[in-house]
Write an enzyme that holds these catalytic residues in place. Structure first.
Site, PDB file in Angstrom:
ATOM      1  N   ASP A   1       7.899 140.455  46.672  1.00 37.52           N
ATOM      2  CA  ASP A   1       7.887 140.230  45.558  1.00 37.52           C
ATOM      3  C   ASP A   1       8.012 140.724  44.522  1.00 37.52           C
ATOM      4  O   ASP A   1       7.484 141.513  43.977  1.00 37.52           O
ATOM      5  CB  ASP A   1       6.842 139.504  45.425  1.00 37.52           C
ATOM      6  CG  ASP A   1       6.722 137.786  45.061  1.00 37.52           C
ATOM      7  OD1 ASP A   1       7.253 138.328  43.295  1.00 37.52           O
ATOM      8  OD2 ASP A   1       6.333 136.840  45.713  1.00 37.52           O
TER       9      ASP A   1
ATOM     10  N   HIS B   1      16.310 130.909  48.466  1.00 39.36           N
ATOM     11  CA  HIS B   1      15.434 131.174  47.674  1.00 39.36           C
ATOM     12  C   HIS B   1      16.321 132.352  46.065  1.00 39.36           C
ATOM     13  O   HIS B   1      16.096 131.601  44.972  1.00 39.36           O
ATOM     14  CB  HIS B   1      14.418 131.395  47.314  1.00 39.36           C
ATOM     15  CG  HIS B   1      12.889 131.384  46.905  1.00 39.36           C
ATOM     16  ND1 HIS B   1      12.281 131.049  46.173  1.00 39.36           N
ATOM     17  CD2 HIS B   1      13.332 132.527  46.051  1.00 39.36           C
ATOM     18  CE1 HIS B   1      11.559 131.294  45.447  1.00 39.36           C
ATOM     19  NE2 HIS B   1      11.815 132.619  45.139  1.00 39.36           N
TER      20      HIS B   1
END
Length: 382
Positions: free
Chosen positions: A209, A297
């Protein structure tokens, strides 16, 4: 006392006296017990930009939101000044290790970095000197926001190397803000996994992330304000995102990769060979289908869809119990409209949507840093 005990006691006393008399320069330096390295230095509080954005991303965080009960504009402006002055004094003292609270005197430098900001509603109410782009986010499809745990007039994020420091500093900062007239609204804690320097941390899905964070110096134009009063300021978008960890883990990994647009194991985009390769959202297979699927995504968050604009993401994981775990999305950008555009695309098509639910939200104008002797927000009333 027997002779053997007496001799042992005398030897211990002699050793203690010798250690006390030993010059400091010849004593062994205290070292980090985990790595064997000397402890990292304290992070300076003062400077042109707040250290919670520019400093290293520390492994633990605590976010606090406060309100200023409305009275009159003049009185509320004075209350805001007082709150920011008290917070500056408390946070700078905590970062420097000069507060008198003995709980912070652990013998090692305090690793603390903070950001302080003001919310759009307060900025409008008091006609503060903030960028015209500062605004609350619109509602997005699928949001399940808790109003009691969203927004706020003042947002404070504490980041530290350990939970002990966070707990004590949060207590002291809350007391300081309350003494000046602030009312606590909500708090939220988060954490990162142990990650070596230079390695992208992972979220609770096991995914890296923050891989696509801007590292080009010119990309600062997407994060920091333009020259002038807001040059060293930015905007924070916060979202508490519940994650269905078990549900996502049940998906076969090759399907997970297609949902993300990267390999879950190492973060490499499906069109690349290393983690930090720029995903090519236009690459196609021989049959004409996209290598990175249209609902991936990575595709929907691609800077190519926003004229190259990027956010600086410094997110954390959270665990509020067996049924509430997920991500504290924290992203910095010059204009929060960038987040609105990205989230609009995601809420409509993201393959991860069945496993995500946005439960809290906030926007804050992150004040420029401050030199010693001047409180944060000194130019808010210009």
């Amino acid at each position: 006392m027997g002779r053997r005990a007496l001799l042992a006691t005398g030897a211990a006393l002699a050793a203690a006296v010798g250690a006390a008399a030993e010059p400091k320069a010849s004593r062994p330096q205290r070292r980090d017990t985990a790595s064997g390295a000397p402890p990292a230095a304290a992070i300076p509080f003062h400077g042109p930009r707040q250290a919670g954005v520019t400093g290293p991303q520390l492994p633990a965080t605590h976010i606090l939101s406060f309100d200023i009960p409305p009275t009159t504009a003049g009185a509320d402006r004075e209350t805001l000044r007082n709150i920011l002055t008290e917070l500056t004094h408390t946070l700078s003292g905590a970062a420097a290790g000069t507060l008198p609270d003995p709980r912070l005197h652990t013998g090692e430098p305090t690793r603390l970095a903070c950001v302080v900001g003001v919310g759009p509603a307060l900025a409008t109410r008091l006609a503060l000197n903030v960028p015209a782009e500062l605004a609350d986010l619109p509602a997005f499809p699928g949001d399940r926001l808790d109003p009691a745990r969203s927004n706020g007039d003042i947002l404070l994020q504490l980041c530290a190397a350990d939970r002990w420091t966070l707990t004590i500093v949060a207590e002291l900062a809350t007391a300081a803000a309350q003494s000046a007239g602030a009312v606590p609204r909500w708090t939220q804690s988060g954490f990162l996994p142990h990650t070596p320097p230079g390695i992208t941390p992972r979220n609770l899905f096991g995914l890296k992330d923050g891989t696509a964070n801007p590292d080009d110096p010119t990309a600062g134009r997407w994060v920091w304000g333009p020259p002038g009063a807001h040059e060293h300021a930015t905007t924070l978008v916060f979202r508490k995102i519940h994650m269905d960890v078990a549900g996502f883990a049940a998906i076969p990994q090759d399907h997970q990769n297609k949902m993300i647009g990267r390999r879950a194991t190492d973060g490499v985009p499906l069109t690349g060979t290393t983690e930090h390769d720029d995903p090519d959202i236009y690459a196609k297979h021989p049959d004409g289908s996209y290598v990175i699927p249209v609902t991936a995504h990575v595709r929907l968050t691609s800077p190519r869809l926003d004229a190259g604009a990027r956010m600086l993401r410094r997110s954390y994981n959270y665990d509020d119990g067996p049924t509430d775990r997920g991500l504290l999305f924290c992203a910095y950008m010059r204009d929060p409209a960038l987040f609105t555009r990205v989230q609009t695309r995601l809420s409509a098509r993201d393959a991860l949507n069945p496993f995500l639910e946005h439960r809290s939200s906030a926007v804050a104008y992150i004040l420029p840093g401050t030199p010693e002797g001047e409180p944060l927000g000194a130019r808010l009333h210009a």
